[in-house]
Design a protein around this motif. Sequence first.
Motif, PDB file in Angstrom:
ATOM      1  N   THR A 101       0.808  -1.209   0.000  1.00 59.28           N
ATOM      2  CA  THR A 101       0.000   0.000   0.000  1.00 59.28           C
ATOM      3  C   THR A 101       0.847   1.267   0.000  1.00 59.28           C
ATOM      4  O   THR A 101       0.373   2.342  -0.385  1.00 59.28           O
ATOM      5  N   ALA A 102       2.110   1.152   0.436  1.00 57.83           N
ATOM      6  CA  ALA A 102       2.992   2.312   0.500  1.00 57.83           C
ATOM      7  C   ALA A 102       4.438   1.834   0.529  1.00 57.83           C
ATOM      8  O   ALA A 102       4.717   0.657   0.785  1.00 57.83           O
ATOM      9  N   ALA A 103       5.362   2.762   0.254  1.00 54.10           N
ATOM     10  CA  ALA A 103       6.782   2.405   0.219  1.00 54.10           C
ATOM     11  C   ALA A 103       7.638   3.637   0.438  1.00 54.10           C
ATOM     12  O   ALA A 103       7.184   4.781   0.269  1.00 54.10           O
ATOM     13  N   VAL A 104       8.887   3.397   0.797  1.00 51.66           N
ATOM     14  CA  VAL A 104       9.912   4.431   0.736  1.00 51.66           C
ATOM     15  C   VAL A 104      10.360   4.505  -0.723  1.00 51.66           C
ATOM     16  O   VAL A 104      10.540   3.476  -1.380  1.00 51.66           O
ATOM     17  N   VAL A 105      10.537   5.717  -1.240  1.00 51.37           N
ATOM     18  CA  VAL A 105      10.929   5.900  -2.640  1.00 51.37           C
ATOM     19  C   VAL A 105      12.312   6.532  -2.689  1.00 51.37           C
ATOM     20  O   VAL A 105      12.542   7.600  -2.109  1.00 51.37           O
ATOM     21  N   LEU A 106      13.234   5.860  -3.373  1.00 47.88           N
ATOM     22  CA  LEU A 106      14.572   6.385  -3.611  1.00 47.88           C
ATOM     23  C   LEU A 106      14.691   6.752  -5.080  1.00 47.88           C
ATOM     24  O   LEU A 106      14.239   6.015  -5.956  1.00 47.88           O
ATOM     25  N   ARG A 122       1.509  12.033  -4.754  1.00 42.46           N
ATOM     26  CA  ARG A 122       1.045  10.680  -4.411  1.00 42.46           C
ATOM     27  C   ARG A 122       1.300  10.404  -2.930  1.00 42.46           C
ATOM     28  O   ARG A 122       1.973   9.435  -2.559  1.00 42.46           O
ATOM     29  N   PRO A 123       0.762  11.232  -2.047  1.00 39.58           N
ATOM     30  CA  PRO A 123       1.069  11.079  -0.619  1.00 39.58           C
ATOM     31  C   PRO A 123       0.538   9.790  -0.016  1.00 39.58           C
ATOM     32  O   PRO A 123       1.067   9.314   1.003  1.00 39.58           O
ATOM     33  N   ASP A 124      -0.476   9.195  -0.639  1.00 33.56           N
ATOM     34  CA  ASP A 124      -1.082   7.990  -0.066  1.00 33.56           C
ATOM     35  C   ASP A 124      -0.165   6.778  -0.128  1.00 33.56           C
ATOM     36  O   ASP A 124      -0.362   5.818   0.630  1.00 33.56           O
ATOM     37  N   VAL A 125       0.840   6.794  -1.020  1.00 26.46           N
ATOM     38  CA  VAL A 125       1.719   5.628  -1.163  1.00 26.46           C
ATOM     39  C   VAL A 125       3.159   5.912  -0.740  1.00 26.46           C
ATOM     40  O   VAL A 125       4.009   5.034  -0.849  1.00 26.46           O
ATOM     41  N   THR A 126       3.446   7.120  -0.270  1.00 23.09           N
ATOM     42  CA  THR A 126       4.828   7.527  -0.029  1.00 23.09           C
ATOM     43  C   THR A 126       5.069   7.728   1.464  1.00 23.09           C
ATOM     44  O   THR A 126       4.514   8.637   2.074  1.00 23.09           O
ATOM     45  N   THR A 127       5.919   6.884   2.050  1.00 27.24           N
ATOM     46  CA  THR A 127       6.197   7.000   3.485  1.00 27.24           C
ATOM     47  C   THR A 127       7.458   7.815   3.772  1.00 27.24           C
ATOM     48  O   THR A 127       7.602   8.367   4.863  1.00 27.24           O
ATOM     49  N   VAL A 242       6.883  13.993   5.024  1.00 25.56           N
ATOM     50  CA  VAL A 242       7.489  12.687   5.254  1.00 25.56           C
ATOM     51  C   VAL A 242       8.993  12.898   5.395  1.00 25.56           C
ATOM     52  O   VAL A 242       9.535  13.913   4.949  1.00 25.56           O
ATOM     53  N   PRO A 243       9.709  11.964   6.018  1.00 28.43           N
ATOM     54  CA  PRO A 243      11.166  12.113   6.137  1.00 28.43           C
ATOM     55  C   PRO A 243      11.850  12.168   4.766  1.00 28.43           C
ATOM     56  O   PRO A 243      11.446  11.470   3.833  1.00 28.43           O
ATOM     57  N   VAL A 244      12.871  12.992   4.682  1.00 30.30           N
ATOM     58  CA  VAL A 244      13.604  13.183   3.425  1.00 30.30           C
ATOM     59  C   VAL A 244      15.102  13.087   3.687  1.00 30.30           C
ATOM     60  O   VAL A 244      15.631  13.714   4.613  1.00 30.30           O
ATOM     61  N   LEU A 245      15.768  12.291   2.841  1.00 30.92           N
ATOM     62  CA  LEU A 245      17.232  12.227   2.822  1.00 30.92           C
ATOM     63  C   LEU A 245      17.705  12.726   1.470  1.00 30.92           C
ATOM     64  O   LEU A 245      17.210  12.279   0.424  1.00 30.92           O
ATOM     65  N   GLN A 246      18.650  13.655   1.480  1.00 33.00           N
ATOM     66  CA  GLN A 246      19.212  14.193   0.239  1.00 33.00           C
ATOM     67  C   GLN A 246      20.719  13.964   0.231  1.00 33.00           C
ATOM     68  O   GLN A 246      21.432  14.428   1.117  1.00 33.00           O
ATOM     69  N   LEU A 247      21.195  13.222  -0.765  1.00 37.84           N
ATOM     70  CA  LEU A 247      22.625  12.958  -0.915  1.00 37.84           C
ATOM     71  C   LEU A 247      23.111  13.578  -2.215  1.00 37.84           C
ATOM     72  O   LEU A 247      22.414  13.497  -3.246  1.00 37.84           O
TER      73      LEU A 247
END
Length: 303
Positions: A101-106, A122-127, A242-247
């Motif tokens: 139903t949802a996932a972390v997206v890289l 698409r906030p409903d599927v993005t954790t 949602v939490p965000v990591l930027q590299l």
Amino acid sequence: MPVDAAFVEIDGPWHHRYVAANGARFHVAELGEGPLVLMLHGFPQFWYAWRHQMVALADAGFRAAAMDLRGYGGSDKPPRGYDTYMATLDAASVIRSLGETAAVVLGQGLGGWIAWAMPVLRPDVTTAIASLSMPHPRVLRHASWVDRKQRAASGWIAALQRPFAPEREMTRSHDYVEGLLREWSAPGGTFPTAEDVARYGDAMMIPFVAHSAAEHYRWLGRSQIRPDGPLFMRRIRPPIHVPVLQLHGADDRAVLEKSTRGSGKYVPGDYRALTIPDAGHFLSEEAPDAVSAELLSWLKSLQ
């Protein structure tokens, strides 16, 4: 020798599958069991760009799924649908087709641009999202306006706006792909190898891939002078919750490191930004161990 879509089914610990999503068929390489992490590649690559991270994440208890974006690799190559709205819907639909139903997206590069849009469109599927080699789209747009060095670094996008000629250049030989791989990676590094050039060069020669790859950037370029471009920028202006990591690679010569500053203002909550030394645009392959370590530390903090 002609190259077809089966070329991207590269042997390894992962397995390959094709899923129906958003009215198309997408190729996904998958490894591991656990919380789903969907991986979106950049240009001029395909799912294979994430191979190192797939192994690391699977070993740590995650389900790593690296998809070929619309128009790339083994995924369908329809004549239209290369805007960011469609790309986020493709990703959301693949998540559901994988039974989640949802996932972390890289995302990396183009995939990073899409990842930034996921929590808003698409906030409903993005954790949570992690973006490699790509700041928030509004930050990159601003940098491209005010910084002549970033405009020069982005000149290849303007070149892709020409009809037909870029496709011919991409498929005539490996020279176009090799040029980008070498120009955007850190000088003196080990990427790309001859094998990397051959894999990505051959993948660009799969029928219709060159045209589809260009179409993603043609929308990005041409929409800026049409109503849909400014509308997209307004649509993704809301804060990301949602939490965000930027590299980002210190030696990225496609998206300059200084052009990434300011993305945090769109993330009022959990936001982490790190610069990887001695690496360029292709972070997942230029600094695979460092990237995997940062991703795992961040992913575990989300649990």
